[in-house]
Write an enzyme that holds these catalytic residues in place. Sequence first.
Site, mmCIF file in Angstrom:
data_model
loop_
_atom_site.group_PDB
_atom_site.id
_atom_site.type_symbol
_atom_site.label_atom_id
_atom_site.label_comp_id
_atom_site.label_asym_id
_atom_site.label_seq_id
_atom_site.Cartn_x
_atom_site.Cartn_y
_atom_site.Cartn_z
ATOM 1 N N LYS A 11 0.824 -1.215 0.000
ATOM 2 C CA LYS A 11 0.000 0.000 0.000
ATOM 3 C C LYS A 11 0.862 1.272 0.000
ATOM 4 O O LYS A 11 2.074 1.218 0.259
ATOM 5 C CB LYS A 11 -0.920 -0.037 1.226
ATOM 6 C CG LYS A 11 -1.933 -1.190 1.190
ATOM 7 C CD LYS A 11 -2.900 -1.118 2.370
ATOM 8 C CE LYS A 11 -3.927 -2.241 2.327
ATOM 9 N NZ LYS A 11 -4.893 -2.146 3.445
ATOM 10 N N TYR A 51 -12.500 -2.009 -3.607
ATOM 11 C CA TYR A 51 -13.011 -2.112 -2.243
ATOM 12 C C TYR A 51 -14.544 -2.029 -2.185
ATOM 13 O O TYR A 51 -15.097 -1.727 -1.122
ATOM 14 C CB TYR A 51 -12.387 -1.032 -1.354
ATOM 15 C CG TYR A 51 -10.988 -1.395 -0.858
ATOM 16 C CD1 TYR A 51 -10.781 -2.507 -0.041
ATOM 17 C CD2 TYR A 51 -9.880 -0.626 -1.196
ATOM 18 C CE1 TYR A 51 -9.516 -2.842 0.418
ATOM 19 C CE2 TYR A 51 -8.597 -0.951 -0.739
ATOM 20 C CZ TYR A 51 -8.436 -2.070 0.076
ATOM 21 O OH TYR A 51 -7.184 -2.404 0.534
ATOM 22 N N ASN A 114 -1.939 0.276 6.719
ATOM 23 C CA ASN A 114 -1.387 -0.947 7.305
ATOM 24 C C ASN A 114 -0.549 -1.756 6.310
ATOM 25 O O ASN A 114 -0.418 -2.959 6.417
ATOM 26 C CB ASN A 114 -2.502 -1.783 7.953
ATOM 27 C CG ASN A 114 -3.569 -2.197 6.974
ATOM 28 O OD1 ASN A 114 -3.470 -1.909 5.778
ATOM 29 N ND2 ASN A 114 -4.582 -2.884 7.457
ATOM 30 N N HIS A 117 -2.205 -5.483 1.612
ATOM 31 C CA HIS A 117 -3.503 -6.146 1.444
ATOM 32 C C HIS A 117 -3.237 -7.587 1.033
ATOM 33 O O HIS A 117 -2.298 -7.848 0.272
ATOM 34 C CB HIS A 117 -4.320 -5.463 0.336
ATOM 35 C CG HIS A 117 -5.480 -6.300 -0.121
ATOM 36 N ND1 HIS A 117 -6.703 -6.264 0.516
ATOM 37 C CD2 HIS A 117 -5.584 -7.243 -1.105
ATOM 38 C CE1 HIS A 117 -7.518 -7.141 -0.079
ATOM 39 N NE2 HIS A 117 -6.860 -7.750 -1.059
ATOM 40 N N GLU A 128 -9.833 -10.873 -7.337
ATOM 41 C CA GLU A 128 -8.876 -9.768 -7.153
ATOM 42 C C GLU A 128 -7.698 -9.883 -8.105
ATOM 43 O O GLU A 128 -7.206 -8.873 -8.619
ATOM 44 C CB GLU A 128 -8.407 -9.726 -5.693
ATOM 45 C CG GLU A 128 -9.518 -9.308 -4.732
ATOM 46 C CD GLU A 128 -9.097 -9.296 -3.275
ATOM 47 O OE1 GLU A 128 -9.941 -8.953 -2.431
ATOM 48 O OE2 GLU A 128 -7.924 -9.622 -2.968
#
Length: 140
Positions: A11, A51, A114, A117, A128
């Site tokens: 990320k 998302y 964080n 993913h 995905e």
Amino acid sequence: MAIERTLSIIKPDATRRNLTGKINQRFEDAGLRIVAQKRIQLTPSQAEGFYAVHKERAFFNDLCTFMTSGPVVVQVLEGEDAIAKNREVMGATNPAQADEGTIRKDFAEDIEANSVHGSDAPETAAEEIAYFFSGLELVG
Ligand code: GDP
């Protein structure tokens, strides 16, 4: 155990801090092979589409803004039990609750930023992966 593939994203908080190599080392040390990888800048609609399952959540807009705040590295990891293994290497969503030695414990800034993913089930992994990669781009 079955050989699986899972989608991973490094990320923007992690690409900003130049952590791509250190995070990839964690995957490889865990026996996961990076069979596809590209660094991209998500557009708002690409982040919202990815998302979409979270669109009713209070943090959805913040999450999409964060995911478009800088480049991400999208990748496909392959290995035995890759989906669960990757979730183990990543650690809990909230770094305050992540186990010692996990990516999120060591690198995440907070519950949103964080660092990584990872897909959570075989069906979502397939969806995905197809969201970002064509079959020709997966080289095992
Ligand atoms: P994951 O599977 O561990 O990534 O967790 P989820 O699927 O529940 O959430 C997706 C992503 O949304 C997380 O990785 C975080 O980046 C973000 N997120 C989850 N919970 C929260 C929250 O309570 N607040 C904010 N701001 N972001 C969150």
